[in-house]
Design an enzyme around this catalytic site. Structure first.
Site, PDB file in Angstrom:
ATOM      1  N   GLY A  43       0.802  -1.221   0.000  1.00 18.02           N
ATOM      2  CA  GLY A  43       0.000   0.000   0.000  1.00 18.02           C
ATOM      3  C   GLY A  43       0.835   1.272   0.000  1.00 18.02           C
ATOM      4  N   HIS A  44       1.916   1.302   0.778  1.00 17.64           N
ATOM      5  CA  HIS A  44       2.784   2.480   0.820  1.00 17.64           C
ATOM      6  C   HIS A  44       3.482   2.682  -0.522  1.00 17.64           C
ATOM      7  CE1 HIS A  44       2.125   3.209   5.035  1.00 17.64           C
ATOM      8  NE2 HIS A  44       2.459   1.963   5.330  1.00 17.64           N
TER       9      HIS A  44
END
Length: 100
Positions: A43-44
């Site tokens: 996600g990052h």
């Protein structure tokens, strides 16, 4: 379905971010490199992607921006202690420096 997902590139092959499958070109280059070690599911990493693309465009002619898909090329990050994603390193004259 699996074949299609492995053929998908996180970064466009025609974009400013260079998809790295080996590190020799980075280590032997006189240019400064900003390299992201990422996982496509992270996600990052997905959040950082547009910023990395902007950096590649802004740094064109000053530094090269590359990215290593650690799900396919894990051995490329091992010598640099890459354990989490995304990890950013700056390479200059064959040496890696952490980017914080």
């Amino acid at each position: 379905l699996l074949l299609a997902s492995s053929a998908f590139a996180f970064y466009s092959k025609t974009g400013d971010v260079i998809n790295l499958t080996e590190m020799n070109s980075v280590l032997k280059d006189d240019a400064i490199w900003f390299v992201e070690f990422y996982a496509p599911w992270c996600g990052h990493c997905k959040t950082a992607k547009p910023e990395v693309e902007k950096a590649a465009k802004a740094l064109k002619g000053i530094a090269k921006v590359g990215a290593v898909d650690m799900t396919e090329y894990q051995s490329l990050g091992t010598p640099y202690g890459v354990q989490g994603f995304p990890t950013f390193k700056i390479f200059s004259k064959g040496k890696a420096t952490d980017y914080n």
